[in-house]
Scaffold this motif. Structure first.
Motif, short mmCIF file in Angstrom:
data_model
loop_
_atom_site.label_atom_id
_atom_site.label_comp_id
_atom_site.label_asym_id
_atom_site.label_seq_id
_atom_site.Cartn_x
_atom_site.Cartn_y
_atom_site.Cartn_z
N TYR A 93 0.83 -1.20 0.00
CA TYR A 93 0.00 0.00 0.00
C TYR A 93 0.87 1.26 0.00
O TYR A 93 0.47 2.29 -0.55
CB TYR A 93 -0.98 0.03 1.18
CG TYR A 93 -2.07 1.05 0.94
CD1 TYR A 93 -3.17 0.73 0.18
CD2 TYR A 93 -1.94 2.35 1.43
CE1 TYR A 93 -4.15 1.67 -0.08
CE2 TYR A 93 -2.92 3.30 1.16
CZ TYR A 93 -4.01 2.95 0.41
OH TYR A 93 -4.96 3.89 0.13
N GLU A 97 0.22 4.45 -2.34
CA GLU A 97 0.14 5.86 -1.93
C GLU A 97 0.98 6.74 -2.84
O GLU A 97 0.58 7.85 -3.18
CB GLU A 97 0.59 6.02 -0.47
CG GLU A 97 -0.41 5.53 0.54
CD GLU A 97 0.08 5.69 1.97
OE1 GLU A 97 1.27 6.02 2.19
OE2 GLU A 97 -0.73 5.49 2.88
N THR A 98 2.12 6.22 -3.27
CA THR A 98 2.96 6.98 -4.21
C THR A 98 2.26 7.16 -5.54
O THR A 98 2.50 8.14 -6.24
CB THR A 98 4.29 6.23 -4.45
OG1 THR A 98 4.73 5.62 -3.26
CG2 THR A 98 5.38 7.17 -4.92
N ARG A 103 -3.68 8.43 1.72
CA ARG A 103 -2.83 8.01 2.83
C ARG A 103 -3.71 7.40 3.92
O ARG A 103 -4.79 7.89 4.20
CB ARG A 103 -2.06 9.19 3.40
CG ARG A 103 -1.06 9.77 2.39
CD ARG A 103 -0.12 10.78 3.01
NE ARG A 103 0.84 10.23 3.94
CZ ARG A 103 1.96 9.59 3.57
NH1 ARG A 103 2.21 9.41 2.30
NH2 ARG A 103 2.81 9.16 4.47
#
Length: 129
Positions: A93, A97-98, A103
């Motif tokens: 995960y 998020e990148t 988030r």
């Protein structure tokens, strides 16, 4: 067999009590701590549920010491697999998020760990049948 039942009853009673302490502290921390002004006292109040969580850890450690070697090995193997699943999911995960996924709070890790533990327990139980 009688010893195992006694050990499990003791474990469940101690775990329930530590969970009650955690829940009371969590409710109290949110009720008292959120409206407080920033500072050391507010931080201490908001961290107080960790006492209940620490009691849960202590209860689990006591349980591991009480059970026989076979049960201890089985429990620790299950926990290790669940921890590995949790690590893989949270690590993956992080990459998402990148890529723009939202988030997540660190509070998401513990429920994920619990769900992983239950899935591993279920899988091991199904394999034994």
């Amino acid at each position: 067999m009688q010893h195992e039942k006694k050990v499990m009853r003791t474990y469940h009673r101690e775990l329930a009590l530590s969970f009650v302490v955690y829940a009371v502290l969590l409710f109290g921390a949110n009720w008292l701590g959120r409206p407080m002004a920033d500072g050391v006292l507010r931080t201490a109040v908001l961290l107080s549920p960790v006492i209940g969580f620490g009691l849960m850890i202590w209860t689990i450690a006591r349980h591991v010491r009480r059970i026989d070697e076979f049960m201890r090995q089985s429990l620790l193997e299950t926990f290790a697999i669940a921890a590995a699943i949790t690590a893989a999911v949270t690590f993956s995960y992080g990459f998402l998020e990148t890529a723009g996924f939202p988030r997540l709070s660190m509070f998401a890790v513990w429920p994920l760990m619990g769900a992983s533990w239950m899935l591993v327990c279920l899988g091991r139980w199904l394999l034994k049948r």
